[in-house]
Design a protein around this motif. Sequence first.
Motif, PDB file in Angstrom:
ATOM      1  N   GLN A 151       0.834  -1.198   0.000  1.00  0.00           N
ATOM      2  CA  GLN A 151       0.000   0.000   0.000  1.00  0.00           C
ATOM      3  C   GLN A 151       0.872   1.253   0.000  1.00  0.00           C
ATOM      4  N   ARG A 152       2.038   1.178   0.641  1.00  0.00           N
ATOM      5  CA  ARG A 152       2.936   2.337   0.605  1.00  0.00           C
ATOM      6  C   ARG A 152       3.460   2.567  -0.804  1.00  0.00           C
ATOM      7  N   ILE A 153       3.693   1.467  -1.530  1.00  0.00           N
ATOM      8  CA  ILE A 153       4.095   1.614  -2.932  1.00  0.00           C
ATOM      9  C   ILE A 153       2.976   2.284  -3.723  1.00  0.00           C
ATOM     10  N   ALA A 154       1.730   1.863  -3.438  1.00  0.00           N
ATOM     11  CA  ALA A 154       0.592   2.471  -4.145  1.00  0.00           C
ATOM     12  C   ALA A 154       0.530   3.967  -3.838  1.00  0.00           C
ATOM     13  N   ILE A 155       0.811   4.331  -2.586  1.00  0.00           N
ATOM     14  CA  ILE A 155       0.821   5.755  -2.228  1.00  0.00           C
ATOM     15  C   ILE A 155       1.932   6.470  -3.004  1.00  0.00           C
ATOM     16  N   ALA A 156       3.091   5.834  -3.093  1.00  0.00           N
ATOM     17  CA  ALA A 156       4.196   6.439  -3.846  1.00  0.00           C
ATOM     18  C   ALA A 156       3.792   6.642  -5.304  1.00  0.00           C
ATOM     19  N   GLY A 157       3.064   5.659  -5.857  1.00  0.00           N
ATOM     20  CA  GLY A 157       2.613   5.765  -7.241  1.00  0.00           C
ATOM     21  C   GLY A 157       1.729   6.975  -7.450  1.00  0.00           C
ATOM     22  N   VAL A 158       0.911   7.297  -6.445  1.00  0.00           N
ATOM     23  CA  VAL A 158       0.051   8.477  -6.526  1.00  0.00           C
ATOM     24  C   VAL A 158       0.875   9.748  -6.292  1.00  0.00           C
ATOM     25  N   LEU A 159       1.781   9.690  -5.293  1.00  0.00           N
ATOM     26  CA  LEU A 159       2.624  10.859  -4.987  1.00  0.00           C
ATOM     27  C   LEU A 159       3.436  11.304  -6.200  1.00  0.00           C
ATOM     28  N   ALA A 160       3.872  10.320  -6.996  1.00  0.00           N
ATOM     29  CA  ALA A 160       4.737  10.645  -8.129  1.00  0.00           C
ATOM     30  C   ALA A 160       4.024  11.547  -9.132  1.00  0.00           C
TER      31      ALA A 160
END
Lengths: 280, 299, 291
Positions: A151-160
């Motif tokens: 889920q943190r990776i998914a957040i990073a994907g959005v942050l990018a």
Amino acid sequence: MNIISVKNAVYVYNSGLEDEVMALRGVSFDVEQGEFISLIGSNGSGKSTLARLLNGLYLPDEGEVIVNGKSTLTAKHKDMFDIRRTVGVVFQNPDNQMVASIIEDDVAFGPENLGLPSAEIKERVEWALDRVGMSEYRKGTPFRLSGGQKQRIAIAGVLALMPRVMILDESTAMLDPRGRKEVMDTVRRIREKEGMTVIMITHFPDEAALADRVIALSEGRVVIDADAHRALSDVETLRQYGLDAPLCTRVAYELRKRGVELDGNIITDRELREKLCRSK
Amino acid sequence: MKDVVFGQIYPVDSPVHRADPRAKLLIMIIYIVTVVFVPSFMLYGIIALTLLAVILMSRVPPLKVLSGLKAIIVLAIVTFIFTVLLNDGAGKEAELATFGFFVEFGPFCICGSGLLAGGRIMCRIVLLILGPTLITLTTTPVDMADAVEWLLAPLKLFRVPVHAFGMIMSIALRMIPTLFEEAGRMMNAQKARGACFDHGNIFKRAGALIPVLIPLFVSAFKRAGDLADAMESRCYNGGKGKTRMKVLRFSVWDVLAMLFFAALLFFVLVCTYNWWGWGWTDIFKLDMIEPVVGRSVLG
Amino acid sequence: MQIEIRSLSYIYNPKTPFGKLALDDISLDVEEGDFFGIIGHTGSGKSTLVSHINALTRVQLKYNKNAVLKVCGIDLCAKKPDVKTLREKVGMVFQYPEYQLFADTVRQDVGFGPKNLGLGEAETEERVRAAVARVGLDYDEIAERSPFELSGGQKRRVAIAGVIAMRPEVLILDEPTAGLDPEGKKELLALFKRLQREACPTVVMVSHNMDEVAECCNKVAVMNEGKIAGVFSPRELFTRRELIKGMGMEMPSVTELAYYLAEGGVPVDPSCLTESELVDGLLNIYSGGDK
């Protein structure tokens, strides 16, 4: 200026068919830049539908949703792009939102779609992974990760995408307590560092208590919209809509009902402890 | 099954691992064509030595590469036996004259030409397997998918949705392990309800899988819907105007390697067809002993 | 004794450098009438452990020379254990069980288990009817509907009915409330408690949610890194706060709140387990002083 403004939005599934379902029955609210809102409601109250309306995945059947001054209804190609890079959504199931099999490739997906030059994408990916504390995993695959890490990776994907608003659509619902904590800590850190507007959809009352403002939905309508202390400490109103207050609030409520004097709205353990110590 | 991403990759760092996957893909294609055209044992030997050099450069243990033959060894042996038995070369007299033996039993025979043909086929199969095995041991499927997409790019001119193919490959690589795991879970769930997947004939077994396949499809469709939402939310619109973080660049070494293999192919073709009538190329075909079809046979 | 486990171990990927000890010398006893909780992080080995109980994971005899695994009298360390009878006696509700629904109608789906047991039409029908009623659904209304058109909560109930229609002696629940909202969780836990009283006396519940384990179970095994860190009654848990926190797990939230209050000088007994216990404890202090 309001970053998001929802005006009397109505959304109907299978419109005109036998199994037509009215998911949203006229929802209105505004979101200001920098707010931290939690959106609560029982299953089937329309929360997830609303999340999809806020970034133009769904278009309202009536009313409108205005993001950054642009209505999702009339947004053409480029405007829709702007809307989606303004409002990023992290979804519920960590396995169903990753596109690539290498973590850094997945985080790069958004900026690649924006058509950014390679060097800038790299920079953004590094930055986003650093913000969620997953930099060391960048070359790995998501399969060996825990739910919280995914889920943190998914957040990073959005942050990018560098959005101004981040929506978390029950992003902790499928995680174990450790994963939930990981995700919540990450969100809090990002909010502090980036001053991002966060709309968190959840059915955990203790998570909702972290927000500044609470909006509750029931049967497709906004039934509560107030600052978190007022909204979550009103145990009776919450119950009326099948919702729970945080544990400490429920305890305070019972105590008051039986004659213990506790002033103010209590939605955190710390508040309960302070009030109890003072009234001793 | 989780290893679909890294595939069979042997995790060491080497020039072969680092090479551009597109170069590796092109070299693999050139290599396969070369092997198919090789006419003689001496040239097989040259190719085998080249391959050995690349294997040593890749730092993958040669035995590991050889183990790629395991799956194919039975097929290779069967092919060898049939080629030998069914090949009567240039006929009994000519074979006897050239090689000095010709064994017949029933419809089958063993003769010199047959043995040579069988040997060539064996060499061909072994070399055809070893090359790509080395590639899979040094390249991840993800990189390979990128390379395939690049190679297909010219098809865009004919309105072939190359980008979509690439996206499909990438998502397939991403989702296969997840779905595989899920299938395992569903099987366990139905087993716990008394289902049996290893009894009865093939039709019964296929029927027993229905309680696994239906939920698997339902879930795959749900995942697909979720994934589409997530992709759209992250500004995907069919790849229009999309850039890439990892821009593949051929290094000098990639180009040199490709040139080397192209030269090898050219050399093999010249040896085989002898277009310009050079005498020296025959040296590389010395082992191609052709029985002389003598007058005794024809006359 | 319904389940007897002695020094059971399990190794993932043996013979490879990635080998991992998923279960490390586990011993456990579950008696008839237990509502037995197993709590631990994802990856602590709890799922591997329960899949042994149902023989979905076989005992690795090679590494388990002295192990004992007996479930409902069936010896699972035997060369060829009687798996068919075992699965009849042990029902298992998996995580997100609604994902395993497959049949055209609810009736057929719930009847899948009984049919596999070789029961006749009449017996199957009767069991399906009883099971659907037990999970709190209206049989006549729902029986001929497609399971795919039900709501999420209903689907999960149908899937659970599919397991209890086999009338197991031991019911295993793997994260049965995952993904539900608080209301749905409460209803489902109430359902399991009722099931245990009325239909299936032995229940094993795997969970990472300390609150629901503390609420339902009479014994709680805490698992960490393939080992059992201890088996406690819910009330004993508060005495093991250090241990549990040390493994990065949560305490029951009422216990934790009481502990937090006590730590800050509110003289309340931190061993309380339910909300009303905590409220009563606080009332004793405060209303006594006020009046």
